[in-house]
Design a protein around this motif. Sequence first.
Motif, PDB file in Angstrom:
ATOM      1  N   GLN A   1       0.827  -1.204   0.000  1.00  0.00           N
ATOM      2  CA  GLN A   1       0.000   0.000   0.000  1.00  0.00           C
ATOM      3  C   GLN A   1       0.865   1.260   0.000  1.00  0.00           C
ATOM      4  N   VAL A   2       1.928   1.242   0.823  1.00  0.00           N
ATOM      5  CA  VAL A   2       2.828   2.390   0.891  1.00  0.00           C
ATOM      6  C   VAL A   2       3.507   2.620  -0.458  1.00  0.00           C
ATOM      7  N   LEU A   3       3.980   1.546  -1.091  1.00  0.00           N
ATOM      8  CA  LEU A   3       4.629   1.681  -2.390  1.00  0.00           C
ATOM      9  C   LEU A   3       3.659   2.220  -3.432  1.00  0.00           C
ATOM     10  N   GLY A   4       2.391   1.766  -3.363  1.00  0.00           N
ATOM     11  CA  GLY A   4       1.401   2.265  -4.305  1.00  0.00           C
ATOM     12  C   GLY A   4       1.192   3.758  -4.170  1.00  0.00           C
ATOM     13  N   ARG A   5       1.130   4.251  -2.929  1.00  0.00           N
ATOM     14  CA  ARG A   5       0.961   5.694  -2.710  1.00  0.00           C
ATOM     15  C   ARG A   5       2.173   6.465  -3.240  1.00  0.00           C
ATOM     16  N   LEU A   6       3.364   5.963  -2.936  1.00  0.00           N
ATOM     17  CA  LEU A   6       4.570   6.661  -3.375  1.00  0.00           C
ATOM     18  C   LEU A   6       4.689   6.656  -4.893  1.00  0.00           C
ATOM     19  N   GLN A   7       4.379   5.524  -5.528  1.00  0.00           N
ATOM     20  CA  GLN A   7       4.467   5.471  -6.977  1.00  0.00           C
ATOM     21  C   GLN A   7       3.465   6.422  -7.617  1.00  0.00           C
ATOM     22  N   ALA A   8       2.292   6.533  -7.023  1.00  0.00           N
ATOM     23  CA  ALA A   8       1.299   7.472  -7.536  1.00  0.00           C
ATOM     24  C   ALA A   8       1.790   8.912  -7.434  1.00  0.00           C
ATOM     25  N   ASP A   9       2.695   9.163  -6.479  1.00  0.00           N
ATOM     26  CA  ASP A   9       3.268  10.501  -6.312  1.00  0.00           C
ATOM     27  C   ASP A   9       4.537  10.703  -7.136  1.00  0.00           C
ATOM     28  N   GLY A  10       4.860   9.744  -7.992  1.00  0.00           N
ATOM     29  CA  GLY A  10       6.000   9.917  -8.892  1.00  0.00           C
ATOM     30  C   GLY A  10       7.299   9.292  -8.434  1.00  0.00           C
ATOM     31  N   TRP A  11       7.253   8.453  -7.405  1.00  0.00           N
ATOM     32  CA  TRP A  11       8.469   7.797  -6.934  1.00  0.00           C
ATOM     33  C   TRP A  11       8.790   6.592  -7.803  1.00  0.00           C
ATOM     34  N   GLY A  12      10.084   6.304  -7.935  1.00  0.00           N
ATOM     35  CA  GLY A  12      10.512   5.042  -8.510  1.00  0.00           C
ATOM     36  C   GLY A  12      10.492   3.970  -7.439  1.00  0.00           C
ATOM     37  N   VAL A  13      10.068   2.753  -7.798  1.00  0.00           N
ATOM     38  CA  VAL A  13       9.884   1.687  -6.825  1.00  0.00           C
ATOM     39  C   VAL A  13      10.603   0.425  -7.311  1.00  0.00           C
ATOM     40  N   ALA A  14      11.389  -0.188  -6.425  1.00  0.00           N
ATOM     41  CA  ALA A  14      12.039  -1.466  -6.719  1.00  0.00           C
ATOM     42  C   ALA A  14      11.971  -2.325  -5.463  1.00  0.00           C
ATOM     43  N   ALA A  15      11.960  -3.655  -5.646  1.00  0.00           N
ATOM     44  CA  ALA A  15      11.766  -4.535  -4.497  1.00  0.00           C
ATOM     45  C   ALA A  15      12.603  -5.798  -4.614  1.00  0.00           C
ATOM     46  N   VAL A  16      13.043  -6.286  -3.451  1.00  0.00           N
ATOM     47  CA  VAL A  16      13.667  -7.601  -3.312  1.00  0.00           C
ATOM     48  C   VAL A  16      12.865  -8.329  -2.244  1.00  0.00           C
ATOM     49  N   VAL A  17      12.368  -9.523  -2.574  1.00  0.00           N
ATOM     50  CA  VAL A  17      11.531 -10.284  -1.643  1.00  0.00           C
ATOM     51  C   VAL A  17      12.319 -11.470  -1.112  1.00  0.00           C
ATOM     52  N   GLY A  18      12.418 -11.573   0.206  1.00  0.00           N
ATOM     53  CA  GLY A  18      13.078 -12.719   0.822  1.00  0.00           C
ATOM     54  C   GLY A  18      14.588 -12.615   0.793  1.00  0.00           C
ATOM     55  N   ARG A  19      15.253 -13.697   0.322  1.00  0.00           N
ATOM     56  CA  ARG A  19      16.705 -13.738   0.352  1.00  0.00           C
ATOM     57  C   ARG A  19      17.302 -12.732  -0.620  1.00  0.00           C
ATOM     58  N   TRP A  20      18.496 -12.276  -0.301  1.00  0.00           N
ATOM     59  CA  TRP A  20      19.204 -11.241  -1.062  1.00  0.00           C
ATOM     60  C   TRP A  20      19.431 -11.693  -2.498  1.00  0.00           C
ATOM     61  N   SER A  21      19.059 -10.821  -3.432  1.00  0.00           N
ATOM     62  CA  SER A  21      19.232 -11.094  -4.863  1.00  0.00           C
ATOM     63  C   SER A  21      19.653  -9.802  -5.553  1.00  0.00           C
TER      64      SER A  21
END
Length: 818
Positions: free
Chosen positions: A55-75
């Motif tokens: 939800q937080v990422l969705g709000r930030l992206q709607a405000d023009g932020w770039g979003v990237a994610a890593v889920v779980g173990r480091w990749s």
Amino acid sequence: MNGDENMSPEVRRLGPPGLVGEPDVRAALTTLAAAPAGLVITGGAGMGKSALARQVLGRLQADGWGVAAVVGRWSPQTLFRGVTEAFSGWGEELSQEQTRMVGALGLAPSDDAMFDTTCRLLKSFPLVLLFDDLSQNLDGTGYLDPGFGEAFDRLCQAADRGRVLVTSRTPLPSSTTDGRLGVLRLDPLDLTAGTELAAGLPFLSTVDPATRERVVRATAAHPRSLQLVDAWLAANPQDVGARLAAVTSGAVPLDLIMAELTGEQRETLLQAAISTVPVTAYDLAVACDTREPDRRERPKPKPAALISVQDTAARLAELGLLNGWEGWDGDTVYFADRWIAETLAPHQGPAIADRHERALNMHYTRTHGDGTFDDYVAVCRHLLAVQGMGDLTHFVLAVVESLETDSEYAGMALLGEIAPYVPAGNGHHRPIRDHLVAMLIRHDFPRAAREVAERSLSAVKEWAATHPQRDEARFCLGAAYDTCGQARFADGRPAAAEAVLTVAVDIYHELAAEHPTFIEADQRLAGSLQHLGEVYRALDLPEHEDKEYETWSECSWIRTRLFQANPSSETALEAGLAFQRLAGLAERGGDRDNALKLLSTRLSMVEAMAEMYPYDEELAAELAIAREEVATLDAPVTYTTDGPERAGRLDGEAGVATAGGPAEVIGILRQGPYAFNQWRADNAKEELDLSGADLRGLDLDQMVFAGANLAGADLSRASARGAVFSGADLTGANLAGVDLTRAGFGYSELVDANIAFTRLGSAMIQPATLTGAVLTGAILDHTSFRECDLTGVDLRGCDLSTLDLKRSGLDGAITDTR
């Protein structure tokens, strides 16, 4: 750039928005913005941490932020791919420097460049990096993979305009985040109010309040349990009453659902639950084929079987048992989140071994086709699960050794994940450790390298103390001490490195004496002596002079015997280094004749091998250096009233003796700071003219260039830590990429110098003339520009927050804010 459809696959992997209250979203956004670097969302399993993060990422992206994610173990590949995708649509709103940084993401640069660019983007851009379920990388005492710990710490330190968002079941090590991340804890929610249920529980929000309240109490208001119940009821509207009655405080929602699944649905779910990376329906169909589970090359699924698994996976996603989303290549991919997988563990039974076997063989088959590095990682994880340690270590070493140097971050992450599970007694413990330590040092993660080496040393010491094969244990122990010494030295701890390298040398001395015909003992002894010699060279303490000479002397003697036993380019280069170091010590002590003999011996070895291997580029380069150093040292000597001096040229009008040409001086530079600084002290009246000289990549640490003429010289990529350039003329010099940490430039001329992307941490540039100098992207941690005129100096891309500008100013400088 708005809307959920623009979210990366890694973000969509987090599943539906779930039960997230607006107060939590506001609290998360507020804390994320207020903390120095970002936010950690903590809470027990299934509390909705990932849903809130989405939800937080969705709000930030709607405000023009770039979003990237890593889920779980480091990749690292996932991070780099996400950051590149996040900025794929940016353009006109960026400055020239920002455009250059974002443009670099699409050029497929090295992993080092990608990581550095990511840190720079966090410094200057509205970029948020999510590390979801980061606790998978922790073991209760710290990070399982020290490489990830150091990388994560650097990202948190870099975050300024950008943010780091984390979800974790457990608190993060405080020593690594240094208080830069705020904390928000999620607990079971009060979901009795209908207004809180509409989005996250669409079916339960339609039942009567009393029934809804009973279900909430029965599940202890656990968000993920409530979501499962809601999806189960919505997917089976024909018998809602009986199902609602079955939801009691003693019932486990997942068990209720499992009881109604068909055999195929159940097996598909259990197979997906052991997956460590997202898989397609095709992958599941291959892995669910129970024929010959140990068959390494898995057969293609039959069309009917594939269609059946596709329908089954879609149904399981509808029930909330699998997350399904569109992957990077457009295929629908599925994954059982950690809470589901853990809750399903009691249902796996003895057949889990076969499921792991089929899964690892499915991924192994993909490595021969259209697979990705994730398939290599998955093979290793499944091998761990079935205790296939022998296959695991062979496989992971083969994968890592196939990587190019510019693309080793994935290998570092894989080794960092596997290394804790390879016991000290395993024959591959040493190569895995040494590969990992070497990679971490090579890519500038020295703290992590030291932690890996020290953990290994502790484990090897414990194993060696009880191991019955004494010689094998001592060899392993010596190697562990040696690697630890190299890692401590790389981490800037030479005194601590000396302590363990001395032990390694002692161990190998004993082994070499006991096994005089065993060449490996001599090889390892020579290596440890070389590493110890480099430590003494760096410490530069008077009490170490004799030890340093003895160390390099013994090293050169052993290296000579090894060269004679096996003449090769490698043994020649190794022996040559020892002779070069020894010659430098001899010359510094005034024994010029002995130094010349040592360098001549080195030259003979290298010449012989260069003749045998004429196409060896490294050997050819070493031969050129060896010839130059011998020629320089063999130059005639003249005598003055002040003592012997090497022949130079005489300025007839001024009557001032000047140093020889750049080639002669460079030869002295290559001998190290002691030799060069002593030579400068002996020839203090001579002018040092290196104007236009090619000094690229040289080690100039601690050298004194006071008053030197370096106009137009090329020092790019050199290391000049602690060097002194007081009063030097560096007009138009190229200092791009030079490490000038703690260097001094008092009263020097830096007009039109290129100082872009240099390291100037704690450097003293006071006062100096900097007209027209370009420092774009330079690292200026606590750099002093006292009494400097910075008019026209290009400081774009630099962090100016720690500069010492006493009696100076930035009014006329070119900065990002101008």
